[in-house]
Design a protein around this motif. Structure first.
Motif, mmCIF file in Angstrom:
data_model
loop_
_atom_site.group_PDB
_atom_site.id
_atom_site.type_symbol
_atom_site.label_atom_id
_atom_site.label_comp_id
_atom_site.label_asym_id
_atom_site.label_seq_id
_atom_site.Cartn_x
_atom_site.Cartn_y
_atom_site.Cartn_z
ATOM 1 N N SER A 21 -9.583 -3.817 2.528
ATOM 2 C CA SER A 21 -8.428 -2.923 2.401
ATOM 3 C C SER A 21 -8.602 -2.020 1.191
ATOM 4 O O SER A 21 -8.857 -2.494 0.088
ATOM 5 N N THR A 22 -8.473 -0.729 1.407
ATOM 6 C CA THR A 22 -8.678 0.264 0.353
ATOM 7 C C THR A 22 -7.513 1.254 0.345
ATOM 8 O O THR A 22 -6.802 1.393 1.344
ATOM 9 N N GLU A 24 -7.812 4.341 0.615
ATOM 10 C CA GLU A 24 -8.131 5.321 1.656
ATOM 11 C C GLU A 24 -7.705 4.831 3.036
ATOM 12 O O GLU A 24 -7.217 5.607 3.868
ATOM 13 N N LEU A 25 -7.884 3.526 3.290
ATOM 14 C CA LEU A 25 -7.455 2.960 4.568
ATOM 15 C C LEU A 25 -5.933 3.001 4.685
ATOM 16 O O LEU A 25 -5.386 3.362 5.728
ATOM 17 N N ALA A 28 -4.839 6.573 5.428
ATOM 18 C CA ALA A 28 -5.177 7.027 6.776
ATOM 19 C C ALA A 28 -4.210 6.458 7.810
ATOM 20 O O ALA A 28 -3.756 7.165 8.713
ATOM 21 N N THR A 55 -3.501 4.722 -4.485
ATOM 22 C CA THR A 55 -2.852 4.907 -3.183
ATOM 23 C C THR A 55 -1.766 5.971 -3.263
ATOM 24 O O THR A 55 -1.617 6.802 -2.360
ATOM 25 N N LEU A 58 -2.851 9.378 -2.729
ATOM 26 C CA LEU A 58 -3.369 9.718 -1.402
ATOM 27 C C LEU A 58 -2.290 9.810 -0.326
ATOM 28 O O LEU A 58 -2.525 10.388 0.726
ATOM 29 N N TYR A 242 -9.570 -2.789 12.130
ATOM 30 C CA TYR A 242 -9.837 -1.744 11.134
ATOM 31 C C TYR A 242 -11.108 -1.983 10.315
ATOM 32 O O TYR A 242 -11.485 -1.142 9.498
ATOM 33 N N THR A 245 -13.721 0.807 10.503
ATOM 34 C CA THR A 245 -13.302 2.194 10.283
ATOM 35 C C THR A 245 -13.978 2.784 9.050
ATOM 36 O O THR A 245 -14.441 2.064 8.158
ATOM 37 N N ASP A 246 -14.004 4.102 9.018
ATOM 38 C CA ASP A 246 -14.674 4.800 7.926
ATOM 39 C C ASP A 246 -14.076 4.468 6.570
ATOM 40 O O ASP A 246 -14.786 4.425 5.559
ATOM 41 N N GLU A 247 -12.767 4.253 6.533
ATOM 42 C CA GLU A 247 -12.074 4.080 5.268
ATOM 43 C C GLU A 247 -12.077 2.640 4.757
ATOM 44 O O GLU A 247 -11.719 2.379 3.602
ATOM 45 N N GLY A 334 -12.454 6.997 12.354
ATOM 46 C CA GLY A 334 -11.375 7.169 11.405
ATOM 47 C C GLY A 334 -10.206 6.254 11.701
ATOM 48 O O GLY A 334 -9.847 6.029 12.868
#
Length: 348
Positions: A21-22, A24-25, A28, A55, A58, A242, A245-247, A334
């Motif tokens: 978990s980031t 960015e995730l 998104a 977060t 973002l 997830y 995923t990229d994020e 994504g």
């Protein structure tokens, strides 16, 4: 105060401790109309606040933070720790890895995290492995934070409701990663309700508690999401979906294993952390099965050097590869697009 009704899409990205978990995730998933969740487990209070700050830069939408609630370790389980260390030593010596001989108590930096969250509140918190004290819950409610308890049984749900929490995340046995039981000793086969499938568990909890429910566990596609919502969930929570995923901060070996047809099933095991968790079956889970004592987080710290070294060398047979039963549904791309696609599929 945040409520699940505010979501455009009733889809939540599960908090996945350990790096997946980031910020960015979170951003998104938020952008798609869902709810992203940060994982504060295994992090210091300072690292948690750093991720919260990142977060906020973002996304301007509500997001969640998940806390692991610490508990005193069972002395009997701690007494069995040296035997498990001895079992792991041949592997450690093979890779020239030093296993800790003494593990210091770890309370997850709990007091500092609560203090930070009171000083700078987030929209919503969730708890895993136990519940906060009444004083802590009341204080967080007073600063406007909604609170969610992860529960795996009716008894846990009733305890959370009695504490005045705002919603429940009902986690079925299909979920990847740790089963969020409030008792570390709880294990499949010893407590009947641990094996109740998610949809049946939702029905039991819904009948006992009048709170919004989040369904979690094995919900990797549209039909499963639709079934959980039809069963009374206000939202669904997905984690394994997830991971590619990229994020997501998922490691390269973990990503490779999720896509590797050689990994054909998941198993529940204590071997990596001392708590029951679901991951891809590999030689480590086969070899050590459930030999690990129910000493958490001590077993987690004991095996940490082995797991880190395995990840570093890309050795998926000795890593903890957390994954739920629907892991074959995970796809790269994504996270916002995945969220939208899952919701569209749930409408069919």
């Amino acid at each position: 105060m945040f409520t699940l009704d505010e979501l455009t899409l009733p889809i939540i990205a599960a908090p996945m401790a350990g790096g997946a978990s980031t910020p960015e995730l979170v951003a998104a998933v938020n952008a798609a109309g869902g709810l992203g969740w940060l994982a504060a487990g295994y992090k210091s209070a300072a690292a948690m606040t750093e991720q919260i700050s990142a977060t906020r830069k973002l996304t301007d939408r509500p997001f969640g933070v998940n806390l692991f609630v610490p508990a005193a370790s069972d002395p009997a389980a701690l007494a069995d720790l040296p035997a498990y260390r001895a079992e792991l030593l041949p592997e450690a010596e093979r890779w020239d890895i030093a296993l800790p001989e003494r593990i210091t108590p770890d309370d997850e930096d709990w007091a500092a995290k609560i203090a930070a969250l009171l000083a700078d509140p987030v929209p919503v918190l969730s708890y895993t492995f136990a519940l906060p004290t009444r004083q802590e819950a009341d204080a967080l409610r007073a600063v406007g934070t909604a609170q969610v308890a992860t529960v795996t049984s009716v008894a846990e749900a009733l305890a959370a409701a009695e504490l005045g929490l705002d919603a429940l995340c009902v986690q079925g046995p299909e979920a990847g990663g740790h089963r969020g039981t409030h008792a570390v000793t709880a294990a499949p086969g010893t407590e009947r309700l641990l094996d109740v499938p998610l949809l049946d568990l939702l029905a039991l909890v819904r009948a006992a508690v009048d709170l919004p429910l989040i369904a979690a566990g094995g919900l990797g596609d549209g039909p499963r999401i639709a079934a959980a919502l039809a069963a009374g969930a206000a939202a669904v929570q997905l984690g394994t979906s997830y991971l590619l995923t990229d994020e997501a901060g998922t490691s390269a070996p973990h990503r490779a294993a999720l896509a590797d047809p050689a990994f054909s099933e998941t198993v529940r095991t204590r071997a990596f952390t001392g708590r029951v968790a679901r991951g891809l079956r590999n030689s480590f889970t086969d070899r050590h099965a459930d030999h690990a004592p129910h000493a958490y987080p001590e077993v987690h710290h004991l095996t940490a050097p082995l797991r880190a070294a395995a990840t570093g060398r890309g050795d998926t047979q000795h890593m903890h590869l957390w994954a739920g039963t629907a892991f074959r549904e995970a796809r790269p791309g994504g996270a916002a697009e995945l969220t939208a696609r899952l919701w569209a599929s749930a409408q069919l």
